[in-house]
Design a protein around this motif. Structure first.
Motif, mmCIF file in Angstrom:
data_model
loop_
_atom_site.group_PDB
_atom_site.id
_atom_site.type_symbol
_atom_site.label_atom_id
_atom_site.label_comp_id
_atom_site.label_asym_id
_atom_site.label_seq_id
_atom_site.Cartn_x
_atom_site.Cartn_y
_atom_site.Cartn_z
ATOM 1 N N GLU A 103 0.806 -1.221 0.000
ATOM 2 C CA GLU A 103 0.000 0.000 0.000
ATOM 3 C C GLU A 103 0.842 1.275 0.000
ATOM 4 N N ASP A 104 2.143 1.157 0.254
ATOM 5 C CA ASP A 104 2.986 2.353 0.370
ATOM 6 C C ASP A 104 3.541 2.842 -0.970
ATOM 7 N N GLY A 105 3.876 1.929 -1.882
ATOM 8 C CA GLY A 105 4.488 2.329 -3.150
ATOM 9 C C GLY A 105 5.944 2.712 -3.024
ATOM 10 N N VAL A 106 6.565 2.416 -1.878
ATOM 11 C CA VAL A 106 7.985 2.708 -1.672
ATOM 12 C C VAL A 106 8.631 1.508 -1.000
ATOM 13 N N ALA A 107 9.943 1.420 -1.163
ATOM 14 C CA ALA A 107 10.739 0.447 -0.427
ATOM 15 C C ALA A 107 11.603 1.215 0.563
#
Length: 374
Positions: A103-107
Motif C-alpha cells: 500500500e505504500d508504493g515505496v521500499a
C-alpha cells in the motif's frame, strides 16, 4: 547478515551488502536507461525460498541472478537500477534491510546508521523473462569467450543495419565458428571444442556476447541453450538471455579472396607498436599508409592542420613497391586480434582487401582499403 525487502504482501529479507552490490552491478547492465517504458530502467527484486532473485531487461537482453538471503514472506518489486546500485554500494554497514508494503508504493532501505525510502514500480508491469528450463549444453568458457573477444570488434555499431550488429554463431559438432562484419572489415574464428555443442546457427547481438564475457569471467564452463527465438547462457548463478537477430548474414566464404599476390610474415608486436603511434596522427578519417619496398615497410599518416608521422621497419618483402591505405583503428584492432608472434599479411593491390592471419590459428581478419590520393 540481513537485508529487508518487502514485496507483494510484504516481505523482509536479510542479505550481505557486498554480495548484493556485486550482483546488482552485474544485472543492472541489462536495464534500459533510455526509452519511454520506465519500468525497463529498473531491477526486479523477488524474494522467496531463502533467495533474493534479481532481474533486468531492455527487451533484447536480459540478465538474472540470485543472492542468498533470509526471507520472510514472498513478493516482488521493481526498483530504479542505478539508484539502488549506487545506494547499496555506499551503505555504511555490511547488512542491508529493504522493506516494502504494497500500500505504500515505496521500499525502505536500512543499513547501520542509514535509512532511506525509494519509489518502486509494480512487479506486474515488468516483462516476463524467457524461461531457462531448456536442454543445456556445457561449453568450455575460455574457448567460447576467446572466440567472442577476437571477432566482436568487427561487428557494426550502426543500428540501422541490425544484422551487422550481430555475430554469426554456428556449431557443427565440436567445431564452433563465429563471424562478424561491419562491411569494412570481417573477422572469422573457428574453434575446436572438447565436446559437441548444440545444433545452432544464429545471429546473436555482439553486445550480448560481449556482456557474456563479463558474466562468465572466471567460470570454467558456460551453459548454452535455445528457447524459440532466444539464446540462453548460464555461468555460475547468473543467466543471460538474448534475442536472435533475424536476417541473412553475409556469405563469409564468398567475401574472402581465394588468392593473394603478396604474402609475407611480419612481427606482430613491432608492427602493432608502429601502427599505434601512427594512428595518433591519423585523425579525421585520415588513412594509415603502408608502403612496401624491398626489405622495408614504411607506415605513415598525415592529417591536414594537425601534422604527420612516418616510421619504417625491416620486413621480408621483395617485389615492386606497393602502397595501400587502411583505417588506422581497424588495422590496429585486427593486429590486436591475432594472438601469435608472427602475423601473415596478405595483399592483392591497393584497391582490394587485405587479410591478417597466423599459422596454426583458425582466425582471419579481412580489411577493406581506403583509396589513396596522389
Amino acid at each position: 547478515m540481513e537485508t529487508d525487502i518487502a514485496v507483494g504482501s510484504g516481505i523482509r529479507v536479510v542479505v550481505d551488502r557486498d554480495a548484493l552490490a556485486s550482483r546488482l552491478a552485474l544485472v543492472a547492465r541489462a536495464s534500459s536507461a533510455r526509452g519511454a517504458v520506465q519500468v525497463l530502467g529498473g531491477i526486479l527484486l523477488r524474494a522467496r525460498d531463502g533467495l533474493l532473485e534479481i532481474e533486468a531487461t531492455d527487451m533484447e537482453l536480459s540478465l538474472r541472478t540470485t543472492v542468498p538471503a533470509t526471507v520472510e514472506g514472498e513478493g516482488a518489486i521493481v526498483v530504479p537500477a542505478k539508484l539502488l546500485g549506487d545506494v547499496v554500494r555506499l551503505l555504511p554497514a555490511s547488512e542491508v534491510t529493504i522493506a516494502h508494503k504494497p500500500e505504500d508504493g515505496v521500499a525502505t532501505i536500512e543499513a547501520g546508521s542509514y535509512a532511506g525510502r525509494m519509489n518502486v514500480f509494480a512487479a506486474e508491469d515488468f516483462p516476463k523473462l524467457p524461461a531457462i528450463d531448456v536442454p543445456l549444453h556445457e561449453i568450455d568458457a575460455s574457448s567460447l569467450l576467446d572466440t567472442v573477444q577476437r571477432v566482436s570488434r568487427a561487428a557494426s555499431r550502426d543500428e540501422s543495419r541490425p544484422v551487422l550488429t550481430g555475430i554469426l554463431v554456428r556449431f557443427e559438432g565440436s567445431k564452433l565458428t563465429m563471424a562478424a562484419t561491419d562491411s569494412y572489415r570481417m573477422a572469422v574464428k573457428e574453434t575446436e571444442l572438447e565436446s559437441a555443442g548444440p545444433e545452432l546457427e544464429a545471429i546473436i547481438p555482439a553486445r550480448a556476447l560481449d556482456e557474456l564475457g563479463r558474466v562468465a569471467a572466471g567460470a570454467e564452463t558456460v551453459q548454452l541453450g535455445v528457447n524459440e527465438n532466444h539464446v540462453i547462457f548460464g555461468a555460475g548463478d547468473a543467466w543471460l538471455t538474448t534475442r536472435r537477430i533475424d536476417g541473412q548474414f553475409p556469405n563469409v566464404a564468398q567475401l574472402k579472396p581465394e588468392t593473394f599476390d603478396v604474402e609475407l610474415e611480419v612481427n606482430r608486436a613491432e608492427v602493432l607498436e608502429v601502427v599505434r603511434r601512427a594512428a595518433v596522427m591519423a585523425q579525421r578519417n585520415t588513412p594509415l599508409r603502408l608502403r612496401f619496398a624491398e626489405g622495408e615497410l614504411t607506415i605513415s599518416a598525415q592529417s591536414q592542420d594537425v601534422g604527420e608521422t612516418r616510421e619504417s621497419l625491416a620486413v621480408a618483402y621483395a617485389g615492386e613497391p606497393l602502397e595501400i591505405g587502411f583505417n588506422a583503428e581497424f588495422l590496429r584492432e585486427g593486429l590486436e586480434s591475432v594472438t601469435s608472434d608472427g602475423v601473415q599479411l596478405k595483399l592483392i593491390n591497393p584497391l582490394r582487401p587485405g587479410l591478417l592471419s597466423a599459422d596454426g590459428d583458425a582466425f582471419w581478419y579481412l580489411i577493406m582499403p581506403i583509396r589513396l590520393a596522389g
